[in-house]
Write a protein that holds these residues in place. Structure first.
Motif, PDB file in Angstrom:
ATOM      1  N   VAL A  89      21.875  66.097  54.810  1.00 25.66           N
ATOM      2  CA  VAL A  89      23.258  66.455  54.948  1.00 25.66           C
ATOM      3  C   VAL A  89      23.739  66.183  56.202  1.00 25.66           C
ATOM      4  CG1 VAL A  89      24.957  68.423  54.695  1.00 25.66           C
ATOM      5  CG2 VAL A  89      22.984  68.344  53.007  1.00 25.66           C
ATOM      6  N   ILE A  90      24.727  65.437  56.412  1.00 29.26           N
ATOM      7  CA  ILE A  90      25.516  65.321  57.735  1.00 29.26           C
ATOM      8  C   ILE A  90      26.806  66.045  57.865  1.00 29.26           C
ATOM      9  CG2 ILE A  90      26.559  63.428  59.053  1.00 29.26           C
ATOM     10  CD1 ILE A  90      23.603  63.088  58.562  1.00 29.26           C
ATOM     11  N   ILE A  91      26.991  66.960  58.738  1.00 29.07           N
ATOM     12  CA  ILE A  91      27.889  67.731  58.952  1.00 29.07           C
ATOM     13  C   ILE A  91      28.898  67.160  60.242  1.00 29.07           C
ATOM     14  CG2 ILE A  91      28.833  70.114  59.217  1.00 29.07           C
ATOM     15  CD1 ILE A  91      25.985  71.027  58.192  1.00 29.07           C
ATOM     16  N   TYR A  92      29.981  66.960  59.769  1.00 31.19           N
ATOM     17  CA  TYR A  92      30.938  66.520  60.777  1.00 31.19           C
ATOM     18  C   TYR A  92      31.745  67.910  61.413  1.00 31.19           C
ATOM     19  CZ  TYR A  92      34.288  63.863  63.859  1.00 31.19           C
ATOM     20  OH  TYR A  92      35.024  63.667  64.937  1.00 31.19           O
ATOM     21  N   GLY A  93      31.819  68.156  62.406  1.00 26.70           N
ATOM     22  CA  GLY A  93      32.463  69.252  63.230  1.00 26.70           C
ATOM     23  C   GLY A  93      31.554  70.146  63.889  1.00 26.70           C
TER      24      GLY A  93
ATOM     25  N   ASP B  11      32.898  68.403  69.686  1.00 29.68           N
ATOM     26  CA  ASP B  11      32.929  69.240  70.836  1.00 29.68           C
ATOM     27  C   ASP B  11      31.508  69.552  71.515  1.00 29.68           C
ATOM     28  OD1 ASP B  11      35.460  70.088  69.959  1.00 29.68           O
ATOM     29  OD2 ASP B  11      34.524  70.804  68.406  1.00 29.68           O
ATOM     30  N   ASN B  12      31.462  69.890  72.574  1.00 27.86           N
ATOM     31  CA  ASN B  12      30.150  70.112  73.438  1.00 27.86           C
ATOM     32  C   ASN B  12      29.893  71.554  73.006  1.00 27.86           C
ATOM     33  OD1 ASN B  12      29.805  67.808  74.743  1.00 27.86           O
ATOM     34  ND2 ASN B  12      31.211  68.070  76.167  1.00 27.86           N
ATOM     35  N   HIS B  13      30.920  72.473  73.056  1.00 24.72           N
ATOM     36  CA  HIS B  13      30.706  73.813  72.688  1.00 24.72           C
ATOM     37  C   HIS B  13      30.905  74.389  71.244  1.00 24.72           C
ATOM     38  CE1 HIS B  13      30.554  74.959  77.088  1.00 24.72           C
ATOM     39  NE2 HIS B  13      31.328  73.939  77.303  1.00 24.72           N
ATOM     40  N   LEU B  14      29.992  74.973  70.774  1.00 21.36           N
ATOM     41  CA  LEU B  14      29.822  75.203  69.434  1.00 21.36           C
ATOM     42  C   LEU B  14      30.282  76.651  68.896  1.00 21.36           C
ATOM     43  CD1 LEU B  14      25.993  73.955  68.435  1.00 21.36           C
ATOM     44  CD2 LEU B  14      28.542  72.723  68.366  1.00 21.36           C
ATOM     45  N   GLY B  15      30.934  76.411  67.672  1.00 25.77           N
ATOM     46  CA  GLY B  15      31.476  77.828  67.230  1.00 25.77           C
ATOM     47  C   GLY B  15      33.063  77.668  67.051  1.00 25.77           C
ATOM     48  N   GLY B  16      33.882  76.549  67.481  1.00 24.87           N
ATOM     49  CA  GLY B  16      35.322  76.623  67.241  1.00 24.87           C
ATOM     50  C   GLY B  16      36.004  77.837  67.706  1.00 24.87           C
ATOM     51  N   LEU B  17      37.030  78.324  67.258  1.00 21.60           N
ATOM     52  CA  LEU B  17      37.830  79.354  67.721  1.00 21.60           C
ATOM     53  C   LEU B  17      36.986  80.742  67.937  1.00 21.60           C
ATOM     54  CD1 LEU B  17      40.904  79.591  68.409  1.00 21.60           C
ATOM     55  CD2 LEU B  17      40.212  77.653  67.304  1.00 21.60           C
ATOM     56  N   SER B  18      35.978  80.825  67.159  1.00 22.06           N
ATOM     57  CA  SER B  18      35.161  81.996  67.235  1.00 22.06           C
ATOM     58  C   SER B  18      34.494  82.069  68.591  1.00 22.06           C
ATOM     59  CB  SER B  18      33.838  82.122  66.256  1.00 22.06           C
ATOM     60  OG  SER B  18      34.657  82.333  64.897  1.00 22.06           O
ATOM     61  N   SER B  19      34.283  80.969  69.209  1.00 24.54           N
ATOM     62  CA  SER B  19      33.573  80.673  70.614  1.00 24.54           C
ATOM     63  C   SER B  19      34.708  80.469  71.624  1.00 24.54           C
ATOM     64  CB  SER B  19      32.733  79.915  70.441  1.00 24.54           C
ATOM     65  OG  SER B  19      31.416  80.136  69.591  1.00 24.54           O
ATOM     66  N   SER B  20      35.857  80.696  71.270  1.00 24.20           N
ATOM     67  CA  SER B  20      36.865  79.984  72.099  1.00 24.20           C
ATOM     68  C   SER B  20      38.008  81.010  72.246  1.00 24.20           C
ATOM     69  CB  SER B  20      37.290  78.654  71.727  1.00 24.20           C
ATOM     70  OG  SER B  20      37.847  78.120  72.869  1.00 24.20           O
ATOM     71  N   GLY B  21      37.862  82.420  72.209  1.00 21.04           N
ATOM     72  CA  GLY B  21      38.928  83.290  72.659  1.00 21.04           C
ATOM     73  C   GLY B  21      39.265  84.077  71.416  1.00 21.04           C
ATOM     74  N   LEU B  22      38.978  83.716  70.020  1.00 19.63           N
ATOM     75  CA  LEU B  22      39.271  84.469  68.826  1.00 19.63           C
ATOM     76  C   LEU B  22      38.426  85.495  68.663  1.00 19.63           C
ATOM     77  CD1 LEU B  22      41.026  83.134  65.718  1.00 19.63           C
ATOM     78  CD2 LEU B  22      39.949  85.409  65.694  1.00 19.63           C
TER      79      LEU B  22
ATOM     80  N   GLN C  66      23.758  58.398  58.314  1.00 20.37           N
ATOM     81  CA  GLN C  66      23.466  58.162  57.035  1.00 20.37           C
ATOM     82  C   GLN C  66      23.166  59.609  56.277  1.00 20.37           C
ATOM     83  OE1 GLN C  66      20.975  54.679  56.724  1.00 20.37           O
ATOM     84  NE2 GLN C  66      22.459  53.189  57.521  1.00 20.37           N
ATOM     85  N   GLY C  67      23.705  59.789  55.169  1.00 21.47           N
ATOM     86  CA  GLY C  67      23.118  61.054  54.544  1.00 21.47           C
ATOM     87  C   GLY C  67      23.574  60.826  53.182  1.00 21.47           C
ATOM     88  N   LYS C  68      23.038  61.963  52.389  1.00 21.22           N
ATOM     89  CA  LYS C  68      23.110  62.111  50.945  1.00 21.22           C
ATOM     90  C   LYS C  68      24.463  62.625  50.596  1.00 21.22           C
ATOM     91  CE  LYS C  68      18.185  61.776  50.028  1.00 21.22           C
ATOM     92  NZ  LYS C  68      16.687  62.442  49.625  1.00 21.22           N
ATOM     93  N   VAL C  69      24.929  63.831  51.248  1.00 26.51           N
ATOM     94  CA  VAL C  69      26.031  64.423  51.047  1.00 26.51           C
ATOM     95  C   VAL C  69      26.527  64.837  52.645  1.00 26.51           C
ATOM     96  CG1 VAL C  69      26.997  66.498  50.501  1.00 26.51           C
ATOM     97  CG2 VAL C  69      25.088  65.620  48.920  1.00 26.51           C
ATOM     98  N   PHE C  70      27.885  64.543  52.628  1.00 26.86           N
ATOM     99  CA  PHE C  70      28.553  64.786  53.964  1.00 26.86           C
ATOM    100  C   PHE C  70      29.562  66.101  53.611  1.00 26.86           C
ATOM    101  CE2 PHE C  70      27.152  60.395  53.693  1.00 26.86           C
ATOM    102  CZ  PHE C  70      27.096  60.205  55.218  1.00 26.86           C
ATOM    103  N   ILE C  71      29.580  66.695  55.007  1.00 22.81           N
ATOM    104  CA  ILE C  71      30.564  67.892  54.863  1.00 22.81           C
ATOM    105  C   ILE C  71      31.597  67.814  56.034  1.00 22.81           C
ATOM    106  CG2 ILE C  71      30.547  70.583  55.283  1.00 22.81           C
ATOM    107  CD1 ILE C  71      27.936  70.790  54.042  1.00 22.81           C
ATOM    108  N   ASP C  72      33.073  67.835  55.866  1.00 22.63           N
ATOM    109  CA  ASP C  72      33.885  67.840  56.925  1.00 22.63           C
ATOM    110  C   ASP C  72      33.975  69.197  57.063  1.00 22.63           C
ATOM    111  OD1 ASP C  72      35.956  67.638  58.540  1.00 22.63           O
ATOM    112  OD2 ASP C  72      36.825  66.052  57.467  1.00 22.63           O
ATOM    113  N   ALA C  73      33.595  69.545  58.405  1.00 18.16           N
ATOM    114  CA  ALA C  73      33.943  71.167  58.764  1.00 18.16           C
ATOM    115  C   ALA C  73      34.753  71.125  60.045  1.00 18.16           C
ATOM    116  CB  ALA C  73      32.503  71.810  59.025  1.00 18.16           C
ATOM    117  N   THR C  74      35.668  70.034  60.363  1.00 19.60           N
ATOM    118  CA  THR C  74      36.591  70.301  61.243  1.00 19.60           C
ATOM    119  C   THR C  74      37.857  71.112  60.877  1.00 19.60           C
ATOM    120  OG1 THR C  74      37.792  68.059  60.660  1.00 19.60           O
ATOM    121  CG2 THR C  74      35.875  67.939  61.944  1.00 19.60           C
ATOM    122  N   TYR C  75      38.726  71.259  62.031  1.00 24.82           N
ATOM    123  CA  TYR C  75      39.862  71.821  61.707  1.00 24.82           C
ATOM    124  C   TYR C  75      40.623  71.129  61.321  1.00 24.82           C
ATOM    125  CZ  TYR C  75      38.051  76.223  64.038  1.00 24.82           C
ATOM    126  OH  TYR C  75      37.593  77.059  64.324  1.00 24.82           O
TER     127      TYR C  75
END
Length: 561
Positions: free
Chosen positions: A40-44, A69-80, A191-200
């Motif tokens: 599985v390849i996850i983008y985001g 991003d260099n820092h993980l967690g999106g908004l959860s790690s960025s002020g929210l 390269q992967g079998k399934v991809f997940i787009d987890a970007t905003y």
């Protein structure tokens, strides 16, 4: 035979040839290294991305997170940090584990550097901040959330490629309706079998040719009430309650409009447009002197940009500090509040489709606007003195976002692209008017949209439009069909963040705990698809449901799951 006269040059040629051959081998080796493979390849780099990666690992499959991003967690790690919980009882699985880990962190005395735990209070958004019974904590500092995300990565030995940006023009290879490889601007390939787009933003989804929508649909499209233009509908306190003159010189239309006012007709209520609810940064502020940095003057600063705020103050408005929501250690999650605030209304319309360079300019403009707003209120002599004096006791927190001049890493992308699949979540599901087939997660927050535009009323005054807040009567299911594309478009992609939902329904779904839950559910479905050698659309829902319940997910409210 090499002559003595030519020996030196011939030797140099041989050495050069060997060097070129070695460089060629190194280049080939690097090319091999740059093509990474996993099930599985996850983008985001969002919270959804990390929970998805954890779940793939827990199910025994290989996974790679490719994060812009260099820092993980999106908004959860960025002020929210003042979590939009809704009904916390339907937050299960790895999302609940995240909030449990936050709880464990704040059980340590060392976590309370700037404040005694007993002094903190226990205010959360619709729930106590610290829930001792369930051993969860819903309110937290940004660096605490980031640490939990990094712990998830470390404990599960997740491979993360940071600062890796998808080549949106030609970086998605497909064969027979499947993504086979994605490539980054830096040359890395995955390269992967399934991809997940987890970007905003839904960049992988869009680059794969999946249909999507940007902006507000008309109410007529899905039989809704709260979609489209919503002029003179005021459901929060983010509108101009009194008549405010929009002109640079009050009363003089020839002087032109103040900045960020839309002078064109806004359309009839319920009509569609291509506009987005406003973005901002969720600032982490502190009034602890030892940890406080004064608000900086931004690179681009023009006091005229905030003239409209002075007119709001002059009208008697004083609710400046209403959304300085308290976090531990004398900090805040400061959000937009009032008719003129941190939301940079109308300045984000191009963001979803913009190339990276233009997106960065939009982000920079938002940062300059918001930094300028704080600097203006702290320094301009026209700001009411009582408010100004209080504001000057606040500043950016020294111990947050330390490698970004104490400014949040992630702009709050409240909505961007939204996939259009065979199943679209609408306000009818959120409001309980229609049952949800094949639920894989639950939402419970209100239909929530920030303002979309600032315009001129027929009476000639300035007003905001698009702010909606309609309570969901009960938690509702989110269908598996909303995170998978149409089968004819792609059979090995899941989209748990930019899922298939109308503008107004997305206003409820778009909460960080829900994204975590959807990330975990998407990962579970991905592993099932791999194991059964089937498309993501053909995953057996009974098997998926059984696994989600085993993971302590909640799929239905008030009835047995």
């Amino acid at each position: 035979m090499i002559s003595k006269r030519n020996y030196g040059s011939s030797l140099k040629f041989i050495i050069l040839a060997i060097a070129i051959f070695s460089v060629g081998l190194d280049a080939a080796a690097q090319a091999i290294v740059k093509t990474q493979k996993a099930d599985v390849i996850i983008y985001g780099g969002t919270a959804a991305a990390i929970t998805a990666a954890v779940q793939v690992t827990k199910m025994g499959r290989s996974v790679i997170v490719v994060s812009p991003d260099n820092h993980l967690g999106g908004l959860s790690s960025s002020g929210l940090g003042f979590t939009d919980t809704g009904n916390k009882s339907v937050i299960g699985g790895l999302a609940r584990e995240f909030y449990h880990r936050v709880y464990l962190h704040y059980q340590q005395d060392s976590a309370w550097k700037w404040q005694r735990k007993s002094e903190y209070g226990n205010k959360g958004q619709g729930t106590p901040a610290i829930d001792g019974k369930d051993r969860t904590m819903w309110i937290f500092e940004p660096h605490v959330a980031e640490k939990v995300m990094e712990d998830f990565v470390k404990e599960n030995h997740i491979r993360v490629f940071r600062n890796s940006w998808l080549n949106r023009a030609s970086g998605v290879k497909m064969k027979a309706g499947k993504i086979t490889e994605i490539s980054m601007l830096n040359g890395e390939k995955f390269q992967g079998k399934v991809f997940i787009d987890a970007t905003y933003e839904g960049d992988l989804m869009a680059a794969a040719g999946i249909t999507y929508h940007v902006g507000r649909e008309p109410n007529s499209r899905y039989g809704e009430t709260w979609n489209g233009v919503q002029a003179m509908v005021f459901q929060h306190e983010h509108h101009f309650a009194k008549a405010i003159d929009p002109y640079k010189i009050p009363g003089n239309p020839n002087s032109g409009f103040l900045p960020e006012i839309n002078s064109t007709p806004i359309g009839i209520n319920g009509a569609e447009d291509k506009k987005l609810q406003a973005y901002c940064f969720r600032m982490c502020l502190t009034n602890k002197t030892e940890n406080r940095i004064a608000f900086p003057k931004p690179d681009r600063y023009n006091p005229q940009d905030y003239e409209l705020l002075i007119r709001v103050f002059d009208s008697g408005w004083r609710a400046l500090f209403n959304k300085y929501d308290p976090l531990p250690n004398h900090k805040t999650d400061t959000n937009n509040h009032g008719p003129f605030s941190t939301d940079f209304i109308g300045m984000n319309y191009d963001y979803p489709e913009a190339v990276y360079e233009k997106r960065n300019k939009i982000i920079k403009a938002h940062a300059d606007y918001q930094k300028g707003l704080m600097y203006f209120m702290c320094t301009d002599q026209r700001v009411p003195k009582d408010l100004q004096q209080k504001l000057n006791t606040w500043g950016l927190a020294k111990d947050e976002f330390k490698d970004n001049e104490n400014w949040p890493y992630q702009i709050y992308v409240r909505e961007a692209r939204r996939m259009i699949s065979d199943y679209v979540m609408t306000e009818n599901e959120v409001l309980g008017k229609r049952s949800v087939p094949f639920p894989i997660a639950m939402g419970s927050y209100a239909l929530d949209s920030h303002n979309v535009q600032r315009y001129i009323t027929t009476e000639g005054f300035v007003q905001n439009e698009g702010d909606i807040g309609v309570k969901a009567p009960a938690p509702y299911g989110i269908s598996y069909g909303a995170i998978v594309p149409k089968q004819q478009q792609c059979t090995n992609l899941l989209v748990p963040v930019c899922l298939s939902a109308s503008h107004i329904a997305y206003g409820s779904v778009r909460m960080e705990p829900v994204f975590m839950i959807l990330g975990e559910s998407a990962a579970t479905a991905a592993v099932l698809a791999i194991a059964k050698k089937t498309s993501v659309q053909e995953v057996d829902y009974k098997e998926l449901k059984a696994l989600l319940l085993k993971q302590k997910q909640l799929l239905r409210f008030g009835v047995p799951n």
